[in-house]
Design a protein around this motif. Structure first.
Motif, short mmCIF file in Angstrom:
data_model
loop_
_atom_site.label_atom_id
_atom_site.label_comp_id
_atom_site.label_asym_id
_atom_site.label_seq_id
_atom_site.Cartn_x
_atom_site.Cartn_y
_atom_site.Cartn_z
N TRP A 39 0.85 -1.19 0.00
CA TRP A 39 0.00 0.00 0.00
C TRP A 39 0.89 1.25 0.00
N ASP A 40 0.69 2.11 -1.00
CA ASP A 40 1.36 3.40 -1.04
C ASP A 40 0.46 4.40 -0.33
N ILE A 41 0.95 5.02 0.73
CA ILE A 41 0.12 5.90 1.55
C ILE A 41 -0.34 7.13 0.76
N GLY A 42 0.47 7.52 -0.26
CA GLY A 42 0.04 8.63 -1.12
C GLY A 42 0.52 9.97 -0.59
N PHE A 43 -0.41 10.86 -0.28
CA PHE A 43 -0.04 12.19 0.20
C PHE A 43 0.64 12.08 1.55
N ARG A 44 1.65 12.92 1.74
CA ARG A 44 2.45 12.83 2.96
C ARG A 44 1.65 13.23 4.20
N GLU A 45 0.60 14.05 4.00
CA GLU A 45 -0.21 14.40 5.17
C GLU A 45 -1.04 13.22 5.67
N ASN A 46 -1.05 12.08 4.92
CA ASN A 46 -1.80 10.89 5.36
C ASN A 46 -1.03 10.05 6.36
N CYS A 47 0.17 10.48 6.73
CA CYS A 47 0.98 9.70 7.67
C CYS A 47 1.47 10.62 8.78
N GLY A 48 1.06 10.34 10.00
CA GLY A 48 1.48 11.13 11.14
C GLY A 48 2.77 10.60 11.75
N TYR A 49 3.59 11.52 12.27
CA TYR A 49 4.86 11.14 12.88
C TYR A 49 5.32 12.28 13.77
N ASN A 50 5.78 11.93 14.97
CA ASN A 50 6.37 12.90 15.89
C ASN A 50 5.40 14.03 16.24
N GLY A 51 4.12 13.71 16.33
CA GLY A 51 3.12 14.68 16.73
C GLY A 51 2.57 15.52 15.61
N VAL A 52 3.14 15.41 14.40
CA VAL A 52 2.62 16.13 13.24
C VAL A 52 2.51 15.14 12.08
N THR A 53 2.63 15.61 10.84
CA THR A 53 2.63 14.71 9.70
C THR A 53 3.90 14.95 8.88
N PHE A 54 4.14 14.03 7.91
CA PHE A 54 5.31 14.16 7.08
C PHE A 54 5.17 15.30 6.05
N ALA A 55 4.04 15.99 6.04
CA ALA A 55 3.86 17.10 5.11
C ALA A 55 4.37 18.42 5.69
N GLU A 56 4.75 18.43 6.97
CA GLU A 56 5.18 19.66 7.62
C GLU A 56 6.50 20.16 7.04
N GLY A 57 6.62 21.50 6.86
CA GLY A 57 7.89 22.09 6.42
C GLY A 57 8.82 22.28 7.60
N ALA A 58 9.82 23.13 7.43
CA ALA A 58 10.76 23.39 8.53
C ALA A 58 9.99 24.05 9.67
N ARG A 59 10.21 23.49 10.87
CA ARG A 59 9.46 23.98 12.03
C ARG A 59 10.42 24.58 13.05
N GLN A 60 10.02 25.66 13.60
CA GLN A 60 10.80 26.24 14.69
C GLN A 60 9.86 26.47 15.86
N ALA A 61 10.22 25.86 16.95
CA ALA A 61 9.38 26.02 18.13
C ALA A 61 9.56 27.44 18.68
N ALA A 62 8.48 28.11 18.88
CA ALA A 62 8.55 29.49 19.39
C ALA A 62 7.41 29.72 20.37
N ALA A 63 7.71 30.36 21.39
CA ALA A 63 6.68 30.71 22.37
C ALA A 63 6.30 32.18 22.14
N ALA A 64 5.06 32.40 21.86
CA ALA A 64 4.59 33.77 21.56
C ALA A 64 4.04 34.42 22.83
N SER A 65 4.22 35.67 22.88
CA SER A 65 3.68 36.45 24.01
C SER A 65 2.61 37.41 23.50
N LYS A 66 1.62 37.58 24.28
CA LYS A 66 0.50 38.45 23.86
C LYS A 66 0.66 39.83 24.52
N ASP A 67 0.74 40.81 23.66
CA ASP A 67 0.91 42.19 24.17
C ASP A 67 -0.43 42.90 24.08
#
Length: 583
Positions: free
Chosen positions: A192-220
């Protein structure tokens, strides 16, 4: 503000026509009063300064700087245990294997899983640190209605699923399962070919995610920052409007350029379509040629197979005739030799016999003779041995009219009534283990071909009209049970004593007048039924059957018996139950 509130009418110099009363609008009105040229569109200013120069929007090639606007961003660090994976869309993605089987792998399961993981990585060109293997053994599974070993394997992957990879991986997984006794034709491997990368989750997201940078935002919540954000958005929208207006000036120029581009694209498209059509025609021709070659090859193989089968049948029929003549001569020669030996033995060995009545009871003692064991084995020819069990059955059917009515020649031999074969094995090469044809009306002598069943364990032919047993029966070294009761036998061949694995032998209900002394060689025999015959005596060699537990001899015409078989003889003392009267 809505786009209609920013129309050119709002840029007039007379404040009384200004409908927008926002602080930004008031500011523009004040500037217009002091310097009317300040609100003249830039494109008009540039054109007035140089009317012959074409306007080129240089801003199109510029990258607009990102304005520092305070935004509330949902932190992803909590969702992603490993924020350093970088661009998820470039990772290889989910190769996984799930195995369901009804066998117990035991201690070999881990070794199998490691081997399967390596095969998946190699065949699908994936790094093994992304491969997952799950094995569920000892499952409740059947295949074709049978519980013999079987398996179903599912392979999932993001890409890498194609004809070449699937074929290679299927072969390696089949070989690995074969080590646990799973036949290649009792397992499926589903890809079975899973097809679109968003159809497979990994590490809390999916394989369709681009470069991610964890950032904590503050509300002003500061009102001044909100005003700045609003002003920045307003200014950006104004700049976009100016760009749109400038772009209108070069629409005609771009349109003329695009017309030539379209013409080139059309030519290239036509060329590409022609090449694609030619390639498709070539592929279709090659495919057609391959199909024709495969068809011719298949027809040639089928013709060769039919020719070989015909040659085998003709050779078998020819060999059946030869042993019959040769066997007849050999029987005459052996009979003459036995008569000569018996005459010599009468002068050498003596043993006590006891006269008995027809029920086997004592009358009086008398001297008798004991013969030596004679080991004369008659086996089928080498060519007969090379025939498969299915072909031997077809030859037997050809010679026996009763079997022709019972067995359909067009049906699979393994489905014929009264036959059992070993589990597994290639079609046409399965070994016959049981013949159970009781009360089928089979008449005449059993054929010599029966000696070819070298894996036969049970021969049950009770209640027929069989008149003779071939000497070749001695070749059935694997036979453990032989049932020939209620037939028309007048004698049994000495070669029956060569069936050393025989444990049960029923010869009751026939017309036997004597029993060959070679039956004393059946060292594994436990049950022997000789009742309801015309026997006048029994060979003393039966005393050699140390494992014999049951001996039925009632309803015969006994005149004398060996001392060991007489009432209170050594055989009964050793635990053999000799039944002399009908129950």
């Amino acid at each position: 503000a809505p786009r209609e509130s920013r129309s050119p009418s709002h840029r007039t110099l007379d404040p009384q026509f200004t409908l927008d009363r926002s602080p930004q609008s008031v500011r523009r009105t004040m500037i217009a009063s002091l310097c009317p040229a300040a609100l003249t569109p830039a494109r008009f200013a540039r054109r007035a300064a140089n009317p012959d120069k074409k306007i080129i929007n240089a801003r199109r090639a510029q990258v607009r700087p990102v304005r520092s606007v305070s935004r509330v961003v949902t932190p992803r660090a909590a969702m992603c245990p490993n924020p350093n994976l970088g661009d998820m869309s470039k990772l290889p993605g989910d190769p996984s294997v799930v195995v369901h089987t009804n066998i117990a792998m035991g201690d070999k399961k881990l070794a199998f899983m490691k081997a399967a993981s390596k095969s998946v990585a190699d065949c699908l060109s994936k790094p093994e640190n992304f491969v997952v293997v799950a094995v569920l053994d000892e499952q409740d599974m059947i295949w074709g209605g049978e519980e013999t070993p079987c398996a179903i394997i599912t392979v999932n992957s993001l890409g890498g699923i194609n004809y070449a990879n699937n074929t290679k991986l299927s072969g390696e997984l089949t070989a690995l399962m074969g080590e646990f006794g799973v036949a290649p034709d009792r397992m499926y491997t589903n890809f079975w070919d899973i097809g679109f990368r968003e159809n497979c989750g990994y590490n809390g997201v999916t394989f369709a995610e681009g470069a991610r940078q964890a950032a904590a935002a503050s509300k002003d919540e500061d009102d001044d920052e909100d005003d700045e954000e609003e002003a920045a958005v307003e200014e950006e929208e104004e700049e976009e409007e100016e760009e749109e207006e400038e772009e209108e000036d070069i629409v005609e120029e771009e349109d003329s350029d695009s017309d030539s581009d379209d013409e080139i694209s059309a030519e290239e498209l036509a060329k590409i379509e022609a090449e694609a059509a030619a390639e498709a025609a070539a592929e279709a021709e090659a495919k057609k040629k391959a199909e024709e070659e495969a068809k011719k090859k298949k027809e040639a193989e089928e013709e060769e197979k039919r020719r070989r089968e015909q040659e085998e049948e003709e050779a078998a029929e020819e060999m059946m005739a030869l042993p019959a003549n040769a066997m007849e001569k050999k029987k005459k020669k052996e009979k003459k030799e036995e008569e000569e030996e018996e005459e010599e033995e009468e002068e050498e060995d003596e043993e006590e016999y006891v006269e008995v009545d027809s029920s086997g009871k004592d009358k009086e003692k008398k001297k008798g003779k004991k013969g030596k064991k004679v080991d004369k084995r008659v086996t089928p020819t080498g060519k007969l041995k090379r025939l498969s069990d299915e072909k031997i059955l077809k030859l037997w059917r050809k010679k026996c009219p009763e079997l022709q009515d019972l067995w359909d020649l067009d049906a699979d031999v393994t489905t014929w009534e009264g036959l059992s074969f070993e589990d597994g094995g290639e079609p046409g090469k399965r070994r016959l283990t049981h013949i159970e044809l009781d009360d089928c009306g089979i008449s005449g002598d059993l054929p010599e071909e029966i000696a070819g069943f070298d894996h036969l364990e049970v021969l049950a032919l009770d209640g027929n009209d069989i008149t003779g047993i071939p000497a070749a029966i001695g070749a059935l070294a694997s036979m453990e049970q032989c049932y020939l009761s209620n037939n028309s036998l007048e004698s049994v061949p000495p070669e029956l004593g060569d069936c050393v694995s025989l444990e049960t032998l029923w010869l009751n209900g026939n017309q036997l007048t004597s029993i060959p002394k070679e039956l004393g060689n059946l060292v594994a025999l436990e049950t022997l039924d000789l009742s309801d015959n015309l026997l006048e005596t029994l060979p003393a060699e039966l005393a050699n059957l140390d494992l014999l537990e049951q001996l039925d001899i009632y309803n015969n015409n006994f005149k004398k018996l060996p001392k060991a078989l007489a009432p209170d003889g050594s055989m009964e003392e050793e635990g053999c139950n000799i039944v002399r009267e009908e129950p």
